[in-house]
Design a protein around this motif. Sequence first.
Motif, PDB file in Angstrom:
ATOM      1  N   THR A 711       0.820  -1.217   0.000  1.00 16.33           N
ATOM      2  CA  THR A 711       0.000   0.000   0.000  1.00 16.33           C
ATOM      3  C   THR A 711       0.857   1.270   0.000  1.00 16.33           C
ATOM      4  OG1 THR A 711      -1.760  -1.162   1.168  1.00 16.33           O
ATOM      5  CG2 THR A 711      -1.810   1.240   1.243  1.00 16.33           C
ATOM      6  N   LYS A 712       1.849   1.322   0.911  1.00 20.82           N
ATOM      7  CA  LYS A 712       2.695   2.524   1.024  1.00 20.82           C
ATOM      8  C   LYS A 712       3.500   2.752  -0.259  1.00 20.82           C
ATOM      9  CE  LYS A 712       6.082   4.695   4.113  1.00 20.82           C
ATOM     10  NZ  LYS A 712       6.852   4.519   5.361  1.00 20.82           N
ATOM     11  N   GLU A 713       4.075   1.651  -0.806  1.00 18.57           N
ATOM     12  CA  GLU A 713       4.867   1.756  -2.038  1.00 18.57           C
ATOM     13  C   GLU A 713       4.015   2.294  -3.183  1.00 18.57           C
ATOM     14  OE1 GLU A 713       6.826  -1.183  -5.396  1.00 18.57           O
ATOM     15  OE2 GLU A 713       6.267  -2.017  -3.440  1.00 18.57           O
ATOM     16  N   ILE A 714       2.794   1.756  -3.311  1.00 20.50           N
ATOM     17  CA  ILE A 714       1.901   2.186  -4.393  1.00 20.50           C
ATOM     18  C   ILE A 714       1.547   3.662  -4.233  1.00 20.50           C
ATOM     19  CG2 ILE A 714      -0.422   1.886  -5.362  1.00 20.50           C
ATOM     20  CD1 ILE A 714      -0.140  -1.116  -4.552  1.00 20.50           C
ATOM     21  N   SER A 715       1.282   4.083  -3.019  1.00 20.65           N
ATOM     22  CA  SER A 715       0.906   5.483  -2.766  1.00 20.65           C
ATOM     23  C   SER A 715       2.041   6.430  -3.133  1.00 20.65           C
ATOM     24  CB  SER A 715       0.528   5.655  -1.289  1.00 20.65           C
ATOM     25  OG  SER A 715      -0.578   4.833  -0.960  1.00 20.65           O
ATOM     26  N   GLY A 721       3.883  10.302  -9.644  1.00 20.50           N
ATOM     27  CA  GLY A 721       3.402  10.381 -11.020  1.00 20.50           C
ATOM     28  C   GLY A 721       3.094   9.070 -11.702  1.00 20.50           C
ATOM     29  N   ALA A 722       3.109   7.967 -10.983  1.00 17.63           N
ATOM     30  CA  ALA A 722       2.806   6.672 -11.603  1.00 17.63           C
ATOM     31  C   ALA A 722       1.353   6.640 -12.055  1.00 17.63           C
ATOM     32  CB  ALA A 722       3.069   5.537 -10.615  1.00 17.63           C
ATOM     33  N   THR A 723       1.109   6.014 -13.226  1.00 14.10           N
ATOM     34  CA  THR A 723      -0.253   5.904 -13.764  1.00 14.10           C
ATOM     35  C   THR A 723      -0.931   4.651 -13.191  1.00 14.10           C
ATOM     36  OG1 THR A 723       0.480   4.583 -15.646  1.00 14.10           O
ATOM     37  CG2 THR A 723       0.438   6.994 -15.920  1.00 14.10           C
ATOM     38  N   VAL A 724      -2.245   4.605 -13.378  1.00 18.40           N
ATOM     39  CA  VAL A 724      -3.002   3.425 -12.928  1.00 18.40           C
ATOM     40  C   VAL A 724      -2.507   2.193 -13.679  1.00 18.40           C
ATOM     41  CG1 VAL A 724      -5.284   2.332 -12.892  1.00 18.40           C
ATOM     42  CG2 VAL A 724      -5.038   4.767 -12.286  1.00 18.40           C
ATOM     43  N   GLN A 725      -2.299   2.342 -15.011  1.00 22.94           N
ATOM     44  CA  GLN A 725      -1.826   1.212 -15.808  1.00 22.94           C
ATOM     45  C   GLN A 725      -0.476   0.708 -15.309  1.00 22.94           C
ATOM     46  OE1 GLN A 725      -2.964   4.093 -16.903  1.00 22.94           O
ATOM     47  NE2 GLN A 725      -4.113   3.911 -18.852  1.00 22.94           N
ATOM     48  N   GLY A 726       0.403   1.654 -14.931  1.00 25.37           N
ATOM     49  CA  GLY A 726       1.723   1.274 -14.436  1.00 25.37           C
ATOM     50  C   GLY A 726       1.639   0.504 -13.133  1.00 25.37           C
ATOM     51  N   VAL A 727       0.743   0.939 -12.250  1.00 25.80           N
ATOM     52  CA  VAL A 727       0.581   0.253 -10.955  1.00 25.80           C
ATOM     53  C   VAL A 727      -0.013  -1.134 -11.165  1.00 25.80           C
ATOM     54  CG1 VAL A 727      -0.611   0.313  -8.737  1.00 25.80           C
ATOM     55  CG2 VAL A 727       0.384   2.404  -9.678  1.00 25.80           C
ATOM     56  N   VAL A 728      -1.003  -1.222 -12.054  1.00 23.63           N
ATOM     57  CA  VAL A 728      -1.615  -2.531 -12.347  1.00 23.63           C
ATOM     58  C   VAL A 728      -0.557  -3.494 -12.892  1.00 23.63           C
ATOM     59  CG1 VAL A 728      -3.247  -3.751 -13.837  1.00 23.63           C
ATOM     60  CG2 VAL A 728      -3.936  -1.624 -12.702  1.00 23.63           C
ATOM     61  N   LEU A 729       0.273  -3.011 -13.814  1.00 21.43           N
ATOM     62  CA  LEU A 729       1.336  -3.843 -14.371  1.00 21.43           C
ATOM     63  C   LEU A 729       2.310  -4.287 -13.289  1.00 21.43           C
ATOM     64  CD1 LEU A 729       2.685  -5.041 -16.901  1.00 21.43           C
ATOM     65  CD2 LEU A 729       3.933  -2.879 -17.146  1.00 21.43           C
ATOM     66  N   LEU A 730       2.635  -3.367 -12.361  1.00 22.46           N
ATOM     67  CA  LEU A 730       3.553  -3.673 -11.267  1.00 22.46           C
ATOM     68  C   LEU A 730       3.032  -4.830 -10.419  1.00 22.46           C
ATOM     69  CD1 LEU A 730       6.035  -2.763  -9.455  1.00 22.46           C
ATOM     70  CD2 LEU A 730       4.363  -1.400  -8.180  1.00 22.46           C
ATOM     71  N   LEU A 731       1.724  -4.788 -10.125  1.00 22.58           N
ATOM     72  CA  LEU A 731       1.140  -5.802  -9.242  1.00 22.58           C
ATOM     73  C   LEU A 731       0.862  -7.137  -9.948  1.00 22.58           C
ATOM     74  CD1 LEU A 731      -1.367  -3.579  -7.218  1.00 22.58           C
ATOM     75  CD2 LEU A 731       0.778  -4.561  -6.395  1.00 22.58           C
ATOM     76  N   ALA A 795      -4.690   0.570  -7.278  1.00 17.45           N
ATOM     77  CA  ALA A 795      -4.119   1.643  -8.101  1.00 17.45           C
ATOM     78  C   ALA A 795      -4.952   2.923  -8.050  1.00 17.45           C
ATOM     79  CB  ALA A 795      -3.982   1.160  -9.533  1.00 17.45           C
ATOM     80  N   VAL A 796      -6.271   2.800  -7.887  1.00 20.52           N
ATOM     81  CA  VAL A 796      -7.130   3.990  -7.908  1.00 20.52           C
ATOM     82  C   VAL A 796      -7.395   4.542  -6.495  1.00 20.52           C
ATOM     83  CG1 VAL A 796      -8.268   3.286 -10.035  1.00 20.52           C
ATOM     84  CG2 VAL A 796      -9.275   2.622  -7.847  1.00 20.52           C
ATOM     85  N   ALA A 797      -6.827   3.877  -5.470  1.00 18.81           N
ATOM     86  CA  ALA A 797      -7.038   4.348  -4.092  1.00 18.81           C
ATOM     87  C   ALA A 797      -6.351   5.698  -3.892  1.00 18.81           C
ATOM     88  CB  ALA A 797      -6.501   3.326  -3.107  1.00 18.81           C
ATOM     89  N   ASN A 798      -6.883   6.505  -2.965  1.00 19.08           N
ATOM     90  CA  ASN A 798      -6.337   7.835  -2.665  1.00 19.08           C
ATOM     91  C   ASN A 798      -5.012   7.689  -1.936  1.00 19.08           C
ATOM     92  OD1 ASN A 798      -5.775  10.420  -1.809  1.00 19.08           O
ATOM     93  ND2 ASN A 798      -7.875  10.872  -1.168  1.00 19.08           N
ATOM     94  N   PRO A 799      -3.867   8.114  -2.521  1.00 18.53           N
ATOM     95  CA  PRO A 799      -2.560   7.937  -1.882  1.00 18.53           C
ATOM     96  C   PRO A 799      -2.413   8.758  -0.598  1.00 18.53           C
ATOM     97  CG  PRO A 799      -2.352   9.278  -3.854  1.00 18.53           C
ATOM     98  CD  PRO A 799      -3.742   8.754  -3.846  1.00 18.53           C
ATOM     99  N   VAL A 800      -3.058   9.911  -0.533  1.00 14.93           N
ATOM    100  CA  VAL A 800      -2.948  10.767   0.662  1.00 14.93           C
ATOM    101  C   VAL A 800      -3.512  10.045   1.881  1.00 14.93           C
ATOM    102  CG1 VAL A 800      -3.661  12.944   1.704  1.00 14.93           C
ATOM    103  CG2 VAL A 800      -3.070  12.861  -0.722  1.00 14.93           C
ATOM    104  N   LYS A 801      -4.675   9.414   1.671  1.00 12.94           N
ATOM    105  CA  LYS A 801      -5.317   8.693   2.771  1.00 12.94           C
ATOM    106  C   LYS A 801      -4.434   7.544   3.243  1.00 12.94           C
ATOM    107  CE  LYS A 801      -9.509   6.144   3.923  1.00 12.94           C
ATOM    108  NZ  LYS A 801     -10.808   5.630   3.422  1.00 12.94           N
ATOM    109  N   ASN A 802      -3.847   6.817   2.288  1.00 13.23           N
ATOM    110  CA  ASN A 802      -2.996   5.684   2.655  1.00 13.23           C
ATOM    111  C   ASN A 802      -1.737   6.134   3.384  1.00 13.23           C
ATOM    112  OD1 ASN A 802      -4.711   3.777   1.555  1.00 13.23           O
ATOM    113  ND2 ASN A 802      -3.720   3.808  -0.465  1.00 13.23           N
TER     114      ASN A 802
END
Length: 806
Positions: A711-715, A721-731, A795-802
């Motif tokens: 969670t922290k890494e993704i946030s 500046g990571a995109t949703v597609q980039g995060v999905v690919l990462l996971l 990927a679409v979760a709010n990074p600030v909240k996390n």
Amino acid sequence: MLKIFFKIAFRNITRHKGFSFITIAGLTLGLSVCLLIVAFVQDELKFDKFVKEGDLVYRIYNARTDNISTTHMASVPPRFATYIKEHFPEVETTNRILMASGKMFFDLGDKKGYEEKWLITEGNFFDIFPLEFLSGQAKNSLSEPNTIVVTESLAKKYFGSQNALNKVIKIDNENFTVKGVIENPPEHFHLNFDFLMSLESLHLPKERMESLSWQQFYTYIKLKPGANAELLERKFSDAIKKETHEIAAKSGSSYVPFLQPLKEVHLKSADFTFDNAKRGNLTYVKVLSFIALFVLVIACFNFVNLATASSLRRAREIGVRKVVGAERKQLVIQFTGESILISTISMVLSVMITLLFLPLLNSFTGKNISFNPLTHPELAILLIAAGVATGILAGIYPAIVLSGFKPIKVLKGMKLTDTGSNVSWLRQGLVIIQFALSAILIICTTIVYRQMNYLNEKDLGFNKEQVLFFPVRGDIESRIQEFKNELKRSPNIISVTAGYGLPGDQFAGDEVIVPGKEGDKQMPVSLFIADPDYIKTLGLKLIAGRDFSKDITSDVEDAFIINETAQREMGYETAEKALGKPLKWKKWEPDSIKPIKEGRIIGVVKDFHYKSLHEKVAASVLQIYPQETAKIAVKIRPAHLQQTISFIDDTWNKFSPDYPLDFKFLDENFEEMYQAEEKMSKLLLIFTALAIFVGCMGLFGLATYSAQQRTKEISIRKVLGATVQGVVLLLTKDFMKLILIALIIASPVALYFMNEWLENFVYRINISWWIIPFCAITALSIAFFTICFQAIKAAVANPVKNLRTE
């Protein structure tokens, strides 16, 4: 202590509901599939176990070998039984059952009906198969002409509450005396019948019963205690080879007898020709057993994966418990106990699911499988033991991992990770194995489906659609041409033929004599008794010569039509070269003037499949022989089907009012030939879907855990500046690598086993190059969409909240 263990276990199950649901649901599905398959397999293994001294009973079968192949035949000549009894003292008794099929018409005044389950047998049938007599005695019950023994259900059907013993009943217009009533044969008896007719009723001539070439009998022997079956088989085979040497030399084929143990008849006769037994298939039993094991292994691996993946969340609990004095042994017992509890819950649920779906399995397979732990204590004990064993096997490794955490790391606030650890490698290995098993099932299912599709669509060399047929009865045989002409009056009837032998139905195995430069050669063939309308009605394709003609009266006495295989085996290079060549046949009812029919080949038809595609097309001969008319086939137009059938029924009643019309469509017979494969295809599809679903549940759980751990890494990545597609690919990329490895492992394994399975078919598909890429894309797509849900959610979760909560 035990109370505390259970309290902690239930607390952990309820605290992590998602993981608990995935674990329990996956294990429940795996156990349910396993229980259903085990119930089916056990039912298949029960056949003929009821026969007293069944280990001394054997069936004689023939291995027919020619220049092309070897065929196993369940039917053998009548002489085999008398020969083995006369020459080998280790044989206690023998029994012959004449190959017969069709329906017999029972007429008892006000009660009439067709019966299709019957056998023609010798009187010593009950010396080998000791069925219980309710009235009458086994001895001499079938030793006289026109005697029958009926089952309890058939006796009640025609005689009601009366004692059927010594009552007379008319069967196909001939009187028979009931000499015994037996209990209904056990469900797991490979022979299926409602009544037995004495062989003496047929009055077969003695010379016919001494034949070594008339392959029309199922023959059983019972050995004396202590006899060596293997030695007897060798001696008997050698003796028959000598006896049939001249026949084999003339025909170009050898028939070697073998002994098949009674316990193997049901499951090990799938490739036998001319068999009347209730046949299973050992290959399919093994396949289903492997599927059951696959699904259970996948479910257990899910448990191990999810337990080890979620172990880091319990690190603090383990640290505190170790500090206050808990020993590692106690922790292992605790976590193994939790595993056993989960597997026990799963086992209880799976028993409920099995009871719910067992009626559907029975309906689908035509069986009557029973499964009730409440009425069978031994089954209940076995299920409990299986649940505990599954829990121990699936939970012991996670328990050891969990109990091995160092408390100081946890209590200092250090984060534990399994990256690069043995736990991580184990989890990756289990994911690979899970999806390798799933991929094997996907590839196998695809190939089985294509083979079944091929069987259903292959050109059979004739047209089986819209052809109905029925046996000749009553006065119709003496007025056959008049009956045919009456049927042809309907504009909805295209053509009508009468004779003996139809594709997919009964036909004769016989011999013809092929004259040649080196003398006459006897040749085994499939014989079809035809008339001038036979080829037209069935849509056979003439490739040379002409059809039988009504205008050429000599066709009855001297005309033969052969198929392509017969043309080649007779030694003619082309169909045209076979035309006009001589051919002879020993008449079934020889007359004193001309006992052998001597004629010439007037035509050659394209090979047509009159048997299952498991078997190669054999040499076939068509001829006109008016003395033998067993069946009538009618080619009808598809329009106004019911009206046409009503017309045929009305016409039948004019000619044969004493017998109801009993018809069947020709294509139904071919559908019945592949019922076992069709059912296997559907079962394979269902269980493959379940195996994939169970595997995907585990993958979903692992993806959920992976997303939570990162969670922290993704946030941080998203903030940078990571995109949703980039995060999905990462996971997803790590999981997809594992799936690719699984596919690489699974492909050669699946191809090997499917090539072995396809060897059972003489006519089969070639495994196309695109099957592996297609199955790979399917497996990858299933895995990707399973993981993608959690990946997109993270990927679409709010990074600030996390980051605030971190």
